[in-house]
Motif scaffolding. Sequence first.
Motif, PDB file in Angstrom:
ATOM      1  N   GLN A  39       0.851  -1.193   0.000  1.00 48.30           N
ATOM      2  CA  GLN A  39       0.000   0.000   0.000  1.00 48.30           C
ATOM      3  C   GLN A  39       0.877   1.230   0.000  1.00 48.30           C
ATOM      4  N   ALA A  40       0.763   2.006  -1.073  1.00 45.90           N
ATOM      5  CA  ALA A  40       1.492   3.258  -1.189  1.00 45.90           C
ATOM      6  C   ALA A  40       0.621   4.382  -0.629  1.00 45.90           C
ATOM      7  N   PRO A  41       1.231   5.494  -0.217  1.00 45.57           N
ATOM      8  CA  PRO A  41       0.456   6.611   0.333  1.00 45.57           C
ATOM      9  C   PRO A  41      -0.631   7.073  -0.632  1.00 45.57           C
ATOM     10  N   GLY A  42      -1.836   7.182  -0.120  1.00 47.99           N
ATOM     11  CA  GLY A  42      -2.939   7.658  -0.936  1.00 47.99           C
ATOM     12  C   GLY A  42      -3.521   6.651  -1.893  1.00 47.99           C
ATOM     13  N   LYS A  43      -3.022   5.419  -1.831  1.00 48.55           N
ATOM     14  CA  LYS A  43      -3.509   4.387  -2.749  1.00 48.55           C
ATOM     15  C   LYS A  43      -4.097   3.218  -1.968  1.00 48.55           C
ATOM     16  N   GLU A  44      -4.866   2.406  -2.669  1.00 47.66           N
ATOM     17  CA  GLU A  44      -5.444   1.229  -2.044  1.00 47.66           C
ATOM     18  C   GLU A  44      -4.397   0.109  -1.949  1.00 47.66           C
ATOM     19  N   ARG A  45      -4.625  -0.778  -1.012  1.00 52.83           N
ATOM     20  CA  ARG A  45      -3.743  -1.933  -0.889  1.00 52.83           C
ATOM     21  C   ARG A  45      -3.931  -2.837  -2.110  1.00 52.83           C
ATOM     22  N   GLU A  46      -2.827  -3.312  -2.664  1.00 55.70           N
ATOM     23  CA  GLU A  46      -2.896  -4.145  -3.849  1.00 55.70           C
ATOM     24  C   GLU A  46      -2.095  -5.421  -3.661  1.00 55.70           C
ATOM     25  N   LEU A  47      -2.547  -6.459  -4.348  1.00 58.75           N
ATOM     26  CA  LEU A  47      -1.861  -7.742  -4.300  1.00 58.75           C
ATOM     27  C   LEU A  47      -0.594  -7.676  -5.139  1.00 58.75           C
ATOM     28  N   VAL A  48       0.491  -8.157  -4.579  1.00 62.53           N
ATOM     29  CA  VAL A  48       1.757  -8.209  -5.289  1.00 62.53           C
ATOM     30  C   VAL A  48       2.012  -9.626  -5.813  1.00 62.53           C
ATOM     31  N   ALA A  49       1.882 -10.605  -4.927  1.00 63.50           N
ATOM     32  CA  ALA A  49       2.123 -11.995  -5.295  1.00 63.50           C
ATOM     33  C   ALA A  49       1.545 -12.898  -4.228  1.00 63.50           C
ATOM     34  N   PHE A  50       1.205 -14.130  -4.619  1.00 65.78           N
ATOM     35  CA  PHE A  50       0.826 -15.098  -3.600  1.00 65.78           C
ATOM     36  C   PHE A  50       1.290 -16.482  -4.016  1.00 65.78           C
ATOM     37  N   ILE A  51       1.367 -17.340  -3.011  1.00 64.96           N
ATOM     38  CA  ILE A  51       1.799 -18.712  -3.224  1.00 64.96           C
ATOM     39  C   ILE A  51       0.803 -19.647  -2.544  1.00 64.96           C
ATOM     40  N   ILE A  52       0.410 -20.682  -3.261  1.00 61.99           N
ATOM     41  CA  ILE A  52      -0.435 -21.725  -2.697  1.00 61.99           C
ATOM     42  C   ILE A  52       0.490 -22.735  -2.032  1.00 61.99           C
ATOM     43  N   ILE A  53       0.301 -22.942  -0.739  1.00 63.66           N
ATOM     44  CA  ILE A  53       1.241 -23.769  -0.009  1.00 63.66           C
ATOM     45  C   ILE A  53       1.220 -25.214  -0.507  1.00 63.66           C
ATOM     46  N   ASP A  54       0.042 -25.757  -0.733  1.00 65.07           N
ATOM     47  CA  ASP A  54      -0.072 -27.126  -1.224  1.00 65.07           C
ATOM     48  C   ASP A  54       0.158 -27.123  -2.735  1.00 65.07           C
ATOM     49  N   GLY A  55       1.352 -27.437  -3.129  1.00 65.70           N
ATOM     50  CA  GLY A  55       1.687 -27.485  -4.546  1.00 65.70           C
ATOM     51  C   GLY A  55       2.666 -26.408  -4.969  1.00 65.70           C
ATOM     52  N   GLY A  56       2.638 -25.280  -4.292  1.00 64.99           N
ATOM     53  CA  GLY A  56       3.626 -24.240  -4.556  1.00 64.99           C
ATOM     54  C   GLY A  56       3.360 -23.325  -5.735  1.00 64.99           C
ATOM     55  N   SER A  57       2.160 -23.364  -6.313  1.00 66.66           N
ATOM     56  CA  SER A  57       1.913 -22.492  -7.453  1.00 66.66           C
ATOM     57  C   SER A  57       1.932 -21.032  -7.000  1.00 66.66           C
ATOM     58  N   THR A  58       2.368 -20.174  -7.919  1.00 66.74           N
ATOM     59  CA  THR A  58       2.525 -18.757  -7.612  1.00 66.74           C
ATOM     60  C   THR A  58       1.798 -17.885  -8.624  1.00 66.74           C
ATOM     61  N   THR A  59       1.439 -16.697  -8.185  1.00 61.63           N
ATOM     62  CA  THR A  59       0.786 -15.703  -9.026  1.00 61.63           C
ATOM     63  C   THR A  59       1.381 -14.346  -8.715  1.00 61.63           C
ATOM     64  N   TYR A  60       1.564 -13.540  -9.769  1.00 59.20           N
ATOM     65  CA  TYR A  60       2.177 -12.217  -9.604  1.00 59.20           C
ATOM     66  C   TYR A  60       1.327 -11.140 -10.271  1.00 59.20           C
ATOM     67  N   ALA A  61       1.388  -9.958  -9.690  1.00 58.26           N
ATOM     68  CA  ALA A  61       0.802  -8.803 -10.359  1.00 58.26           C
ATOM     69  C   ALA A  61       1.637  -8.491 -11.592  1.00 58.26           C
ATOM     70  N   ASP A  62       1.003  -7.978 -12.625  1.00 56.88           N
ATOM     71  CA  ASP A  62       1.726  -7.672 -13.865  1.00 56.88           C
ATOM     72  C   ASP A  62       2.876  -6.702 -13.618  1.00 56.88           C
ATOM     73  N   SER A  63       2.702  -5.804 -12.682  1.00 51.82           N
ATOM     74  CA  SER A  63       3.701  -4.771 -12.442  1.00 51.82           C
ATOM     75  C   SER A  63       5.004  -5.305 -11.856  1.00 51.82           C
TER      76      SER A  63
END
Length: 116
Positions: A39-63
């Motif tokens: 979360q940057a000042p004046g902006k909404e909180r945004e997802l950067v990346a996450f990992i699924i623990i069972d299996g380890g798959s990952t997802t990233y924000a385009d940025s």
Amino acid sequence: QVQLVESGGGLVQAGGSLRLSCAASVSIFSINRVGWYRQAPGKERELVAFIIIDGGSTTYADSVKGRFTISRDNAKSTVYLQMNSLKPEDTAVYYCNAVRDLRGSWGQGTQVTVSS
């Protein structure tokens, strides 16, 4: 509830790297997924990346694709966010979030500041 402690933030010049850590108070195998948000000042909180623990798959924000990597250390119940080629627009408070049994928990956040 899962307790999360983030660390690793700081001040870095553009093009530099930082590694954030998110240590969980429970076995990582009891957690469904762990995500990093920012979360940057004046902006909404945004997802950067996450990992699924069972299996380890990952997802990233385009940025952050190609620059950030999320990973985990099962023995330490810790999830990391390796951030390379940092840009001033990556400046934000970074939060760790863990979902277990459909309930989410947040860490206290760690400040990342990238100077130009």
